[in-house]
Scaffold this motif. Structure first.
Motif, PDB file in Angstrom:
ATOM      1  N   GLU A  14       0.830  -1.210   0.000  1.00  0.00           N
ATOM      2  CA  GLU A  14       0.000   0.000   0.000  1.00  0.00           C
ATOM      3  C   GLU A  14       0.861   1.255   0.000  1.00  0.00           C
ATOM      4  O   GLU A  14       0.519   2.256  -0.648  1.00  0.00           O
ATOM      5  N   ALA A  15       1.990   1.217   0.721  1.00  0.00           N
ATOM      6  CA  ALA A  15       2.878   2.380   0.759  1.00  0.00           C
ATOM      7  C   ALA A  15       3.396   2.713  -0.636  1.00  0.00           C
ATOM      8  O   ALA A  15       3.414   3.882  -1.050  1.00  0.00           O
ATOM      9  N   VAL A  16       3.821   1.689  -1.381  1.00  0.00           N
ATOM     10  CA  VAL A  16       4.325   1.911  -2.742  1.00  0.00           C
ATOM     11  C   VAL A  16       3.211   2.451  -3.639  1.00  0.00           C
ATOM     12  O   VAL A  16       3.415   3.399  -4.414  1.00  0.00           O
ATOM     13  N   ALA A  17       2.017   1.860  -3.538  1.00  0.00           N
ATOM     14  CA  ALA A  17       0.899   2.290  -4.379  1.00  0.00           C
ATOM     15  C   ALA A  17       0.475   3.724  -4.054  1.00  0.00           C
ATOM     16  O   ALA A  17       0.232   4.533  -4.962  1.00  0.00           O
TER      17      ALA A  17
ATOM     18  N   VAL B  83       0.936  -4.421  -5.740  1.00  0.00           N
ATOM     19  CA  VAL B  83       0.927  -3.018  -6.168  1.00  0.00           C
ATOM     20  C   VAL B  83      -0.019  -2.841  -7.353  1.00  0.00           C
ATOM     21  O   VAL B  83      -0.784  -1.872  -7.423  1.00  0.00           O
ATOM     22  N   LEU B  84       0.020  -3.786  -8.291  1.00  0.00           N
ATOM     23  CA  LEU B  84      -0.903  -3.751  -9.432  1.00  0.00           C
ATOM     24  C   LEU B  84      -2.349  -3.829  -8.950  1.00  0.00           C
ATOM     25  O   LEU B  84      -3.211  -3.051  -9.382  1.00  0.00           O
ATOM     26  N   VAL B  85      -2.621  -4.752  -8.032  1.00  0.00           N
ATOM     27  CA  VAL B  85      -3.981  -4.932  -7.516  1.00  0.00           C
ATOM     28  C   VAL B  85      -4.439  -3.689  -6.758  1.00  0.00           C
ATOM     29  O   VAL B  85      -5.577  -3.228  -6.909  1.00  0.00           O
ATOM     30  N   ASN B  86      -3.542  -3.134  -5.950  1.00  0.00           N
ATOM     31  CA  ASN B  86      -3.905  -1.961  -5.157  1.00  0.00           C
ATOM     32  C   ASN B  86      -4.241  -0.770  -6.041  1.00  0.00           C
ATOM     33  O   ASN B  86      -5.230  -0.060  -5.800  1.00  0.00           O
ATOM     34  N   LEU B  87      -3.438  -0.538  -7.065  1.00  0.00           N
ATOM     35  CA  LEU B  87      -3.725   0.573  -7.974  1.00  0.00           C
ATOM     36  C   LEU B  87      -4.988   0.304  -8.785  1.00  0.00           C
ATOM     37  O   LEU B  87      -5.734   1.237  -9.116  1.00  0.00           O
ATOM     38  N   ALA B  88      -5.251  -0.963  -9.099  1.00  0.00           N
ATOM     39  CA  ALA B  88      -6.485  -1.300  -9.810  1.00  0.00           C
ATOM     40  C   ALA B  88      -7.708  -0.969  -8.950  1.00  0.00           C
ATOM     41  O   ALA B  88      -8.714  -0.445  -9.446  1.00  0.00           O
ATOM     42  N   LYS B  89      -7.620  -1.258  -7.648  1.00  0.00           N
ATOM     43  CA  LYS B  89      -8.729  -0.943  -6.744  1.00  0.00           C
ATOM     44  C   LYS B  89      -8.983   0.559  -6.656  1.00  0.00           C
ATOM     45  O   LYS B  89     -10.108   1.001  -6.437  1.00  0.00           O
ATOM     46  N   ARG B  90      -7.933   1.344  -6.813  1.00  0.00           N
ATOM     47  CA  ARG B  90      -8.050   2.799  -6.692  1.00  0.00           C
ATOM     48  C   ARG B  90      -8.157   3.482  -8.058  1.00  0.00           C
ATOM     49  O   ARG B  90      -8.122   4.707  -8.135  1.00  0.00           O
ATOM     50  N   SER B  91      -8.263   2.695  -9.117  1.00  0.00           N
ATOM     51  CA  SER B  91      -8.156   3.252 -10.468  1.00  0.00           C
ATOM     52  C   SER B  91      -9.272   4.237 -10.799  1.00  0.00           C
ATOM     53  O   SER B  91      -9.027   5.260 -11.455  1.00  0.00           O
ATOM     54  N   GLU B  92     -10.491   3.956 -10.364  1.00  0.00           N
ATOM     55  CA  GLU B  92     -11.589   4.874 -10.669  1.00  0.00           C
ATOM     56  C   GLU B  92     -11.462   6.169  -9.875  1.00  0.00           C
ATOM     57  O   GLU B  92     -11.687   7.262 -10.404  1.00  0.00           O
ATOM     58  N   ALA B  93     -11.077   6.046  -8.620  1.00  0.00           N
ATOM     59  CA  ALA B  93     -10.971   7.239  -7.773  1.00  0.00           C
ATOM     60  C   ALA B  93      -9.865   8.174  -8.242  1.00  0.00           C
ATOM     61  O   ALA B  93      -9.981   9.399  -8.106  1.00  0.00           O
ATOM     62  N   TYR B  94      -8.794   7.610  -8.803  1.00  0.00           N
ATOM     63  CA  TYR B  94      -7.639   8.433  -9.174  1.00  0.00           C
ATOM     64  C   TYR B  94      -7.360   8.432 -10.675  1.00  0.00           C
ATOM     65  O   TYR B  94      -6.295   8.879 -11.100  1.00  0.00           O
ATOM     66  N   ASP B  95      -8.300   7.931 -11.452  1.00  0.00           N
ATOM     67  CA  ASP B  95      -8.200   7.977 -12.915  1.00  0.00           C
ATOM     68  C   ASP B  95      -6.904   7.330 -13.405  1.00  0.00           C
ATOM     69  O   ASP B  95      -6.093   7.945 -14.104  1.00  0.00           O
TER      70      ASP B  95
ATOM     71  N   ALA C  44      15.716   2.283  -2.405  1.00  0.00           N
ATOM     72  CA  ALA C  44      15.391   1.076  -1.641  1.00  0.00           C
ATOM     73  C   ALA C  44      14.821   1.478  -0.285  1.00  0.00           C
ATOM     74  O   ALA C  44      15.572   1.676   0.670  1.00  0.00           O
ATOM     75  N   PRO C  45      13.508   1.613  -0.170  1.00  0.00           N
ATOM     76  CA  PRO C  45      12.910   2.037   1.103  1.00  0.00           C
ATOM     77  C   PRO C  45      13.083   0.989   2.193  1.00  0.00           C
ATOM     78  O   PRO C  45      12.971  -0.212   1.948  1.00  0.00           O
ATOM     79  N   GLY C  46      13.346   1.472   3.412  1.00  0.00           N
ATOM     80  CA  GLY C  46      13.528   0.568   4.537  1.00  0.00           C
ATOM     81  C   GLY C  46      12.356   0.557   5.499  1.00  0.00           C
ATOM     82  O   GLY C  46      12.243  -0.335   6.333  1.00  0.00           O
ATOM     83  N   HIS C  47      11.492   1.559   5.420  1.00  0.00           N
ATOM     84  CA  HIS C  47      10.300   1.582   6.268  1.00  0.00           C
ATOM     85  C   HIS C  47       9.157   2.207   5.479  1.00  0.00           C
ATOM     86  O   HIS C  47       9.352   2.743   4.378  1.00  0.00           O
ATOM     87  N   LEU C  48       7.959   2.142   6.034  1.00  0.00           N
ATOM     88  CA  LEU C  48       6.758   2.478   5.273  1.00  0.00           C
ATOM     89  C   LEU C  48       6.725   3.938   4.827  1.00  0.00           C
ATOM     90  O   LEU C  48       6.318   4.238   3.704  1.00  0.00           O
TER      91      LEU C  48
ATOM     92  N   PHE D  31       9.374  -6.416   3.164  1.00  0.00           N
ATOM     93  CA  PHE D  31       8.904  -5.031   3.190  1.00  0.00           C
ATOM     94  C   PHE D  31       7.455  -4.930   2.725  1.00  0.00           C
ATOM     95  O   PHE D  31       6.632  -4.248   3.341  1.00  0.00           O
ATOM     96  N   LEU D  32       7.117  -5.607   1.640  1.00  0.00           N
ATOM     97  CA  LEU D  32       5.797  -5.450   1.031  1.00  0.00           C
ATOM     98  C   LEU D  32       4.679  -6.058   1.863  1.00  0.00           C
ATOM     99  O   LEU D  32       3.579  -5.505   1.941  1.00  0.00           O
TER     100      LEU D  32
END
Length: 572
Positions: A211-214, A236-248, A340-344, A373-374
């Motif tokens: 979710e942090a990456v998305a 990340v693909l799934v998360n952005l797909a879920k938010r796709s309508e809200a964020y175009d 390379a993120p180490g925390h959220l 991390f993910l």
């Protein structure tokens, strides 16, 4: 070996492990637990490891609840909740005489009782028989943990209602009843848990690395993603797909990774802010597309979620084995940036920054994460979501527009088709300023030099120094080793040691060599077999890393393990 231990008061930190099969619904407990704990003022961190199975096998989830902020895996198990017959065998070396084991008698092998294990048998089936049996086990366990950890029951009940409301009032009611029974059971257990609350935690947001990456991608203006599913990147693909309508956001599940990266480059060419998400094997197929991005000077954002290789390797486990792949992917010379993120919080920040840097400097930017991390769940402050202005680096083209115009910075004004009157010509062959193919040797040299100087004005993200500023011992880590190194340093309590946390691993930040030169002893901590980052540091600074602490069995370092290994190294 387990023996009967003394009663333990858990007042600082407790490690709870749920052990069950794939398909039992542990994900439901995980998502509800961290939110409940956070809203109840408890500091918590959840990590999980699971087999590559759709059903069966053995998956475990570790929930740490602490009086201090925690963001690492521990080997110690204080409370083990066994949900399946094969739920204990793999965990035997993590049990101690103080471990409390809860579960149905049939799921706990007799040998643990014979040697005096601290076992609390519970007949889950009988407790839930009138409701529908194991279907409601998750809410029962949720209630039991809510009671044991003194959580806000009203918050917990509202979470259950939100989770199951789409399934109707009957299902909501039965889950609430299962929760209540679990909560009542906890009152009869007399397990002394008293983790202090922290009011500042209540308003924090619970989320996982995916979710942090998305969220960071959305903050960076991402409006197109094309990917082919591959663990652990698919979330990340799934998360952005879920938010796709809200964020175009346009979302495309491509037929393969080669198609995905070329779709992404096409989207940038048309004016979108685009990304791909993949893992090592998928990125290997994308390397020609990486070179294409380098040659046509296209922005590109690639989320590379690492897992143990080579080949399929351990597809659901964690490792930091793809740094060299990210460093050297693609033929020919061209600049790139690797984070390379180490925390959220850094997951959000660096994902957002990847889009800014890719757009401004017209280079590929790789975001390196891993399974640990993910899939881990923690909390971050709401302030990370504050709005910020996006800068669009697209220009309106004139009739005489040259896509690859020579500039002192090496960065040419980037136009897109249809915005202005110019022709936006790009080509994978070497080209002149107008984008047309050329074999002129002088132009070739000039174009390579132009591309290679694009990052000259780029502002590095310097490593974060944690610990004593007058150190003589420097621990070096990158990415997801952040949390475990921080906790190990706290346990060591030495005034001569510090931790250099690299969130930008390439190009090496300008202050890297000076930071390393101040240390007499340098220790690198990495989840791979060859010390890939240590090798990069030595190659670019000519300074030795005296000790490499490596782990590559598919699991992250535990706090206890790393503390012991650092202590052992320093005693040599």
């Amino acid at each position: 070996m387990l023996k009967k231990g003394e009663e333990t008061l858990f007042d600082k930190d407790i490690s709870i492990v749920l052990s069950g099969e794939a398909g039992q619904g542990l994900n439901t407990i995980e998502s509800l637990l961290i939110t409940m704990l956070t809203r109840s003022g408890k500091q918590a961190f959840l990590s999980k490891e699971f087999m590559s199975r759709v059903r069966g096998g053995n998956n475990t989830t570790e929930i740490r609840v602490s009086s201090e902020s925690v963001y690492a895996f521990v080997n110690r198990i204080d409370l083990l909740i066994v949900l399946s017959r094969n739920g204990m065998e793999r965990l035997e070396n993590r049990l101690s005489p103080a471990t409390l084991i809860i579960g149905e008698a049939g799921n706990i092998p007799q040998k643990y009782a014979d040697i005096g294990g601290r076992i609390i048998p519970i007949d889950f089936s009988a407790a839930l028989a009138d409701l529908g049996g194991s279907l409601f086990l998750n809410s029962y366990i949720f209630g039991m943990l809510a009671g044991l950890l003194s959580c806000n029951s009203e918050v917990a009940k509202s979470l259950i209602q939100d989770q199951f409301q789409a399934k109707g009032d009957d299902i909501v009611g039965k889950n609430l009843l299962a929760f209540q029974r679990g909560s009542e059971l906890s009152g009869n257990m007399a397990i002394p848990i008293s983790i202090e609350t922290n009011a500042s935690v209540v308003d924090r947001i619970a989320l996982n690395g995916t979710e942090a990456v998305a969220i960071g991608a959305i903050a960076g203006g991402c409006n197109f993603i094309a990917s082919y599913p591959m663990s652990p990147s698919t979330g990340v693909l799934v998360n952005l797909a879920k938010r796709s309508e809200a964020y175009d956001i346009a979302v495309e599940q491509a037929e393969d990774e080669i198609a995905a990266i070329n779709m992404m480059l096409g989207a940038w060419y048309a004016g979108a802010r685009a990304m791909v998400t993949t893992s090592g094997g998928g990125f290997a197929l994308m390397t020609e597309g990486m070179s294409l991005a380098g040659c046509i000077e296209s922005p590109a954002v690639i989320h590379l979620a690492q897992r143990p290789g080579p080949a399929t390797g351990l597809p659901t486990r964690t490792e930091q084995g793809d740094l060299n792949l990210a460093l050297y992917a693609g033929h020919g010379d061209y600049p790139r940036v690797i984070y390379a993120p180490g925390h959220l919080a850094d997951g959000v920040m660096l994902s957002r920054k990847a889009f800014e840097v890719a757009d401004q400097y017209q280079v590929p930017v790789i975001l390196l994460t891993d399974q640990f991390f993910l899939d881990s769940i923690g909390t971050i402050d709401k302030s990370i979501f504050s709005e910020s202005t996006l800068v669009n680096h697209i220009v309106e083209t004139a009739p005489d527009y040259n896509r690859y115009a020579m500039t002192p910075s090496g960065i040419s004004p980037r136009g897109i088709p249809g915005y202005g009157h110019g022709l936006v010509c790009v080509d994978s062959d070497e080209h002149s300023e107008n984008g047309r193919i050329t074999e002129d040797f002088n132009i070739r040299t000039a174009m390579v030099d132009k591309r290679m100087r694009k990052l000259a004005e780029y502002e590095d993200i310097e490593p974060e120094l944690i610990g004593h500023p007058d150190y003589s011992i420097l621990i070096i880590g990158w990415g997801s080793t952040y949390g475990v190194i921080c906790e190990a340093l706290k346990r060591l309590q030495r005034s001569d040691i510090a931790f250099a946390y690299f969130k930008q691993v390439y190009p090496l930040p300008t202050g890297t060599k000076e930071l390393m030169e101040r240390a007499k002893i340098r220790i690198s901590v990495e989840n791979n077999a060859t010390g890939q980052f240590a090798g990069l540091l030595k190659m670019e600074t000519l300074l030795d890393i005296q000790f490499n602490l490596l782990k590559y069995n598919g699991m992250p370092f535990s706090v206890e393990e790393l503390t012991t290994r650092i202590s052992g190294t320093l005693s040599i």
